[in-house]
Structures are given as structure tokens and as C-alpha cells.
Write an enzyme that holds these catalytic residues in place. Structure first.
Site, short mmCIF file in Angstrom:
data_model
loop_
_atom_site.label_atom_id
_atom_site.label_comp_id
_atom_site.label_asym_id
_atom_site.label_seq_id
_atom_site.Cartn_x
_atom_site.Cartn_y
_atom_site.Cartn_z
N SER A 74 8.40 -5.50 1.07
CA SER A 74 8.33 -4.09 1.48
C SER A 74 7.57 -3.28 0.42
CB SER A 74 9.76 -3.55 1.66
OG SER A 74 9.78 -2.16 1.71
N ARG A 93 16.26 -2.00 8.44
CA ARG A 93 17.06 -2.55 7.33
C ARG A 93 18.06 -1.52 6.83
NH1 ARG A 93 12.95 -3.52 3.14
NH2 ARG A 93 14.64 -4.25 1.83
N HIS A 121 6.15 2.46 -8.21
CA HIS A 121 7.19 2.30 -7.18
C HIS A 121 8.49 1.85 -7.81
CE1 HIS A 121 7.58 2.24 -2.75
NE2 HIS A 121 8.64 1.48 -3.00
N ASP A 175 6.07 -2.19 7.81
CA ASP A 175 7.12 -1.84 6.84
C ASP A 175 7.87 -0.60 7.32
OD1 ASP A 175 8.56 -2.03 4.28
OD2 ASP A 175 7.58 -0.12 3.86
N LYS A 204 3.24 -2.10 0.68
CA LYS A 204 2.80 -0.69 0.56
C LYS A 204 1.82 -0.54 -0.60
CE LYS A 204 7.07 1.25 0.59
NZ LYS A 204 8.02 0.32 1.20
N1 URA Z 1 11.67 0.37 -1.84
C1 URA Z 1 10.92 -0.11 -0.81
O1 URA Z 1 9.82 0.37 -0.57
N2 URA Z 1 11.39 -1.13 -0.10
C2 URA Z 1 12.57 -1.69 -0.33
O2 URA Z 1 12.93 -2.63 0.35
C3 URA Z 1 13.37 -1.20 -1.39
C4 URA Z 1 12.88 -0.14 -2.12
#
Ligand code: URA
Length: 442
Positions: A188, A173, A87, A166, A192
Site C-alpha cells: 500500500s 482494509r 510516508h 490502493d 503510492k
Molecule cells: N499507510 C498506508 O498508506 N498504507 C497502509 O497500509 C498503512 C499505512
């Protein structure tokens, strides 16, 4: 509204006045937002109070937990081989997922990844993948497992069933200026990753003008917090801190990013995007198998060069409903913008700046990003950069090609691009991409 002994207005007031929220209150807020007991206005006010006053690391951990358990969590125990997730915290031209996932799958790992859409000026993997005709990101947990078992990699969205908290808060956001908070980004991302069930997590924490963390100290602190949350949850976790002062890849947009990745994977790895994709894959594979990242580089480079990684991408695209011929003929399969405009340099010299944030905002303004939660992104528009920091160019040399819906939009983007890209007389060294690493301390 009252429920469970809380009132949203009191919790917002506590954050506004610099207080801390405990795990139970944060869980109540997340669940209440999904159940519409907490309104969008209240959640936006709470997020803004937290962005301005700061959320503590304890709040970040509690929020991660609340988001992670806002829906189902994936059980991947039936998949063979190590399960790796990757990620990025968000950048511009930041397309490594499209390369790292199939590359790791080609090496025998399983990659199960819950991704996000564009946030603010940054691009989103889901928006990019959805530019492939037919590609579906809304997969049920069973579909996710089936695609992974079949092809070795799957990239899907948060959904009603997977981390819905999320999904809802991320979208809010994006349009309320509340992305740039260490705790909100960590919770966040890590909600995930933990709900996604991978045993190994490799993070790319972006740092610089085009990232949500603009200083090395803030990026390092975010990397540390994410790794700690991952390790505390029993996962192997590592983070690279990487530069985001200029776009990573040269294609900024949705279909353009996919085309750029397919073209990069059709040739031997070269350039900053390819190098970072390879680095991230090396770290993920080494963490999963044990051993040094450099020991995996030769194998991964071979899988890239001999087309095995691109084959995996085509298999994943097909398994998720997309047209796999995008991996042979990307420019024919993907949507093209009606207007393309080459932008040339007014002066010769050395490229001193290609500001990532400005370029990301420019692409979003062309239609590649959102202003409102329910905006559709335009798959075809964006920019293809022809230069990067440190390049020596002649007067009149191409800086970029703009892909736009209208002539007027192309003209505006071309003017803005010439203003953004700075060319000067002095030599400028090409800056490094990887700035540091925060590793699993075990
Ligand atoms: N990627 C994400 O999944 N969440 C964020 O807040 C920023 C980048």
C-alpha cells in the site's frame, strides 16, 4: 466469476490453505476488484486469509506492482530540484507530514505526496488536511504537478486515476480488520510512493502498541521490505523505525492536529513531534542531495525558526483551495467541538503510560475516525494531551482536554482517558523516539 482463466473463489482458497499467489493472479484480483468482477466479500476474504496465513515478500512485491499500475503514474520530470516523498506506516498524533512537506519545500526540494485517510485507530493526513475549510485532496495529475511547481509541496489522495487499487483496498482494509500485515502495508505504502514519481523516499515505520507493527523485529522487517522495494524500483529510499507506544504529537484528531502543527511551526522546534519531523526532513534532504543528515539540520532548523516552512504550508493550503489564514489563526479558522472537558489526574506521580492505541481508539470513538467505509469523520473532535511518559505531575494536574460533540461523549471519553493514562510512584525515563534506521544499501 471466471475471467482470464481465474476464479476468485479458487484464489481465495489457495490463500486460505497457505498457498502463494503469483504476480498475474494478484494483478487479476486488483483489476477485477476495481472492475467489480471480484466482489467486496471476496476481496475481504482474500485479505483476511492473507493476514492470517501471511503473504510472502514476493507477493508483497507483486501486489505493489499491481496497485502501482492500477492507474496512471506521475511523471515529475519537469519539476526543478530533487523530488522527495515521505510516508508513515500509521500512528496516533502522527502529524509529521504537515511539517516535513513544507519544511523540505522551503529548503528547495519538491515534495509530491500521495497520502491516506485514517486506518483503524490511526489518524490519516487527508482527513486532517480536509478539516481546513475548502482544502481539496482529490487533485488530477496535472493539478498535482501545477501545485508542486507553484509551491514546492502538494499532498493529495489516491483517486480514480492515481493508485485506484490502493484507494479501494485501503478503505476495505480499514473496516475489515485487515490492516496489520507487513505485505499489505508495504504494498500500500510503496505503490503510492512509486506511482507518485518522487526520486527520493523517506519512510517512518512505526513500532509499538499504537502501530500496526508492535515489535521491533516486525517493524524492522517492514522497513527492510519497503526500502528494498523502493531501491529495486530505482528510487533512493531510507526508513526510520520510530516509537509509537504513546502518541507522537499531543493533538489527536483532525482539526486539532492541524492546529497543533501550525502552533508547533510558529515556535522554535521542540518536543517529540518537532524533533521527529526535523529528523525525517534531514534524512530526506541528505538522501536527495548526498551527504550526512546532520549536515542539513542547521539549515532546516533555520527555515523552521524564521517562518519559511510555515509560509510554504500556507502557500500549499491556498493552492489546494484551503483558507491559508489557518496558518495565522488556526483556532479561529478550524471547526471547534461544542464541548470541551479538561480531564485531571486522580493521583500525583510519574506518568508511566499513555497508550497510543487506546488514545487513538478513544479519538476515533469521539468521531475522528471511521467504522464504515462511507462514514464522514468529524473534523472538530479529539483530544489534546497535556502529559507524556516520564512527566512528573501533581494530583489534579490536567492530563488532557477532550473535544466532543456531546456532554455524554465527553464524560465517557474523560473516564476512559483516566483509565488509560497510568501514573505511578516510580521515575520513568522518557523513551527514545527513533529506534533505528534501514538505509538504501547502495
Ligand atoms: N499507510 C498506508 O498508506 N498504507 C497502509 O497500509 C498503512 C499505512
Amino acid at each position: 466469476m471466471t475471467s482470464g482463466g481465474y476464479r476468485a473463489v479458487d484464489l481465495i482458497g489457495r490463500k486460505r490453505d497457505g498457498g502463494e499467489l503469483d504476480a498475474e493472479a494478484l494483478r487479476w484480483l486488483v483489476d477485477g476488484y476495481l472492475a467489480r468482477r471480484v466482489t467486496e466479500g471476496q476481496m475481504a476474504a482474500l485479505l483476511m486469509a492473507g493476514v492470517l496465513n501471511g503473504f510472502t515478500d514476493a507477493e508483497a512485491r507483486a501486489l505493489t506492482d499491481a496497485l502501482r499500475h492500477s492507474g496512471e503514474t506521475l511523471d515529475l520530470s519537469e519539476l526543478d530540484g530533487p523530488v522527495i516523498d515521505k510516508h508513515s506506516t500509521g500512528g496516533v498524533g502522527d502529524d509529521t507530514t504537515l511539517i516535513v512537506s513544507p519544511l523540505l519545500a522551503a529548503a528547495g526540494a519538491q515534495v509530491v505526496k500521495l497520502s491516506g485517510r485514517g486506518l483503524g485507530h490511526t489518524g490519516g493526513t487527508l482527513d486532517k488536511l480536509e478539516s481546513i475549510p475548502g482544502f481539496r485532496v482529490d487533485l488530477s495529475p496535472d493539478e498535482l504537478r501545477a501545485v508542486a511547481a507553484d509551491t514546492g509541496c502538494v499532498v493529495a489522495a489516491q483517486s480514480e486515476r492515481l493508485v485506484p487499487g490502493d484507494r479501494a483496498i485501503y478503505a476495505l482494509r480499514d473496516v475489515t480488520g485487515t490492516v496489520g500485515s507487513r505485505a499489505l502495508i508495504a504494498s500500500s505504502v510503496m505503490s503510492k510512493k512509486l506511482a507518485g514519481g518522487a526520486d527520493t523516499i523517506v519512510l517512518d515505520v512505526k513500532c509499538g502498541d499504537g502501530a500496526f507493527m508492535t515489535t521491533p523485529e516486525d517493524a524492522r522487517a517492514l522497513a527492510e521490505l519497503c526500502v528494498e522495494i523502493g531501491v529495486e524500483a530505482g528510487r533512493r529510499c531510507t526508513a526510520l523505525v520510530t516509537a509509537m507506544d504513546q502518541p507522537l504529537g499531543r493533538s489527536v484528531g483532525n482539526a486539532l492536529a492541524v492546529a497543533g502543527c501550525v502552533e508547533a511551526m510558529s515556535a522554535p522546534p521542540s518536543g517529540r513531534l518537532a524533533e521527529l519531523a526535523l529528523d525525517l526532513a534531514c534524512h530526506g534532504l541528505a538522501l536527495a542531495r548526498g551527504g550526512h543528515p546532520d549536515a542539513t539540520r542547521e539549515e532546516l532548523t533555520r527555515l523552521w525558526r524564521d517562518g519559511a516552512a510555515l509560509e510554504r504550508l500556507a502557500a500549499m493550503v491556498a493552492a489546494q483551495g484551503g483558507d491559508p489564514s489557518v496558518c495565522d489563526r488556526p483556532r479561529e479558522v478550524l471547526a471547534a467541538a461544542p464541548v470541551t472537558r479538561e480531564v485531571s489526574a486522580r493521583d500525583g506521580g510519574v506518568v508511566a503510560a499513555v497508550p497510543a492505541r487506546g488514545i487513538g481508539e478513544l479519538a476515533a470513538g469521539l468521531g475522528a475516525g471511521r467504522t464504515h467505509e462511507d462514514d464522514e469523520v468529524d473534523p472538530a473532535v479529539g483530544l489534546e494531551l497535556r502529559v507524556e511518559i516520564g512527566d512528573r505531575i501533581e494530583r489534579g494536574a490536567p492530563l488532557a482536554v477532550v473535544h466532543a460533540r456531546t456532554d455524554a461523549a465527553a464524560d465517557r471519553a474523560a473516564d476512559e482517558l483516566r483509565r488509560l493514562v497510568r501514573v505511578g510512584p516510580d521515575d520513568v525515563p522518557a523513551p527514545p523516539t527513533v529506534l533505528g534506521r534501514r538505509a538504501d544499501p547502495r
